[in-house]
Design an enzyme around this catalytic site. Sequence first.
Site, PDB file in Angstrom:
ATOM      1  N   ARG A 171      15.479 -28.244  28.228  1.00 14.42           N
ATOM      2  CA  ARG A 171      16.121 -26.938  28.342  1.00 14.42           C
ATOM      3  C   ARG A 171      17.626 -27.008  28.096  1.00 14.42           C
ATOM      4  NH1 ARG A 171      11.618 -26.638  27.995  1.00 14.42           N
ATOM      5  NH2 ARG A 171      10.092 -25.425  29.181  1.00 14.42           N
ATOM      6  N   SER A 248      10.959 -17.550  33.528  1.00 14.16           N
ATOM      7  CA  SER A 248      11.116 -18.558  34.579  1.00 14.16           C
ATOM      8  C   SER A 248      12.596 -18.691  34.927  1.00 14.16           C
ATOM      9  CB  SER A 248      10.564 -19.908  34.112  1.00 14.16           C
ATOM     10  OG  SER A 248       9.166 -19.829  33.933  1.00 14.16           O
ATOM     11  N   GLU A 352      17.894 -21.135  35.169  1.00 14.28           N
ATOM     12  CA  GLU A 352      17.746 -21.235  33.720  1.00 14.28           C
ATOM     13  C   GLU A 352      18.519 -20.165  32.956  1.00 14.28           C
ATOM     14  OE1 GLU A 352      14.045 -21.590  30.592  1.00 14.28           O
ATOM     15  OE2 GLU A 352      13.863 -22.462  32.578  1.00 14.28           O
TER      16      GLU A 352
END
Length: 357
Positions: A171, A248, A352
């Site tokens: 990520r 998410s 995130e």
Amino acid sequence: MYLKGAAMEFQENVPLAPYTTFGIGGPARWFAEARSEGDLVEAAAFAREAGLPLFALGGGSNLLVSDQGYRGVVLRIALAGIEEERRGSSLIFSVAAGEDWDAFVDHAVAKDCGGIECLAGIPGTAGGTPVQNVGAYGQEVAQTIHMVRAFDQMQSDFVDLAPEQCGFSYRRSRFNSFDAGRFLVCRVDFSLEQGRAPSIEYEDLIRYFKEHNLSCTLGATSRAVRVIRKSKGMVISPSDPDSRSAGSFFKNPIVAMGVYERIAAGFSPAPVPHYPAPADDTGRARVKLPAAWLLEKAGFHRGLIRGRAGISSRHTLALINRGDALAADILRLRDEIIAGVEEQFNVRLEAEPVWLE
């Protein structure tokens, strides 16, 4: 108020909430749309001359905007077009940064090209995928990216970056870490193998194919992923309140093997879910823990309500706007979850979505 440049219009005090999947956020001081590489150059010059920061906006699906808005220039990336070039058994897809990501997945699958079929149903634009190194169900875009073309604001020139120059990890990329804000992505080239078998690694997918007695084709896999994502409220739909989110919200933490063993000992003999992860810089073993499991065990369950914010009724990791939520509401819930998980497991979660203020 509008200011007109050589080819662009810069609009003042534009609300950003409609440009995000959260539906949250104050106005941008200046706002413009880029439809060509020349527009990127002009917008960067405008921001530089005004002494303001510049933020590149894609689909707004991984973004939480401050209630006070953004004091700089928001540039919505709207470059369009897809070109193809055959190289052996692979096709190189040159995808403009403003192209809808899910539509491109469909396009590639229709060409019988594998490598991104498990990334179906993810909202946003193609240009945003290398920034976050988007991934799901065992695939991530770093595995298929051939090149990223971007405008380098530091050098005031366009650059073509090979994958090894992008700093990809879980990520992460150079675009959202040590070089955040430096590059304006205008095109991403993906190398996808024609005739490649689909990737069926995660339990959700394996179970879906068994229950429906389906053949594992690329098309069936992308459709299955969308069905699973929709069942979790992870497909954007105006009629689905659970989808007013940024997907998410927390990354799956990567921890040292000793941390995992300590947590596992506390739940023995019940197994603690975990996945392989790259070793650290010293070669010590690490594993990835599912953040959703950590939240649930720390008492943060699906359907939890905190005023105008909450957790999706179908996906533990999705923080949602329950209606007229402010960024402050989401941040309070974020901080409560981070503190609760850290107290329970001594593991600190990382959010995130990009925070824009």
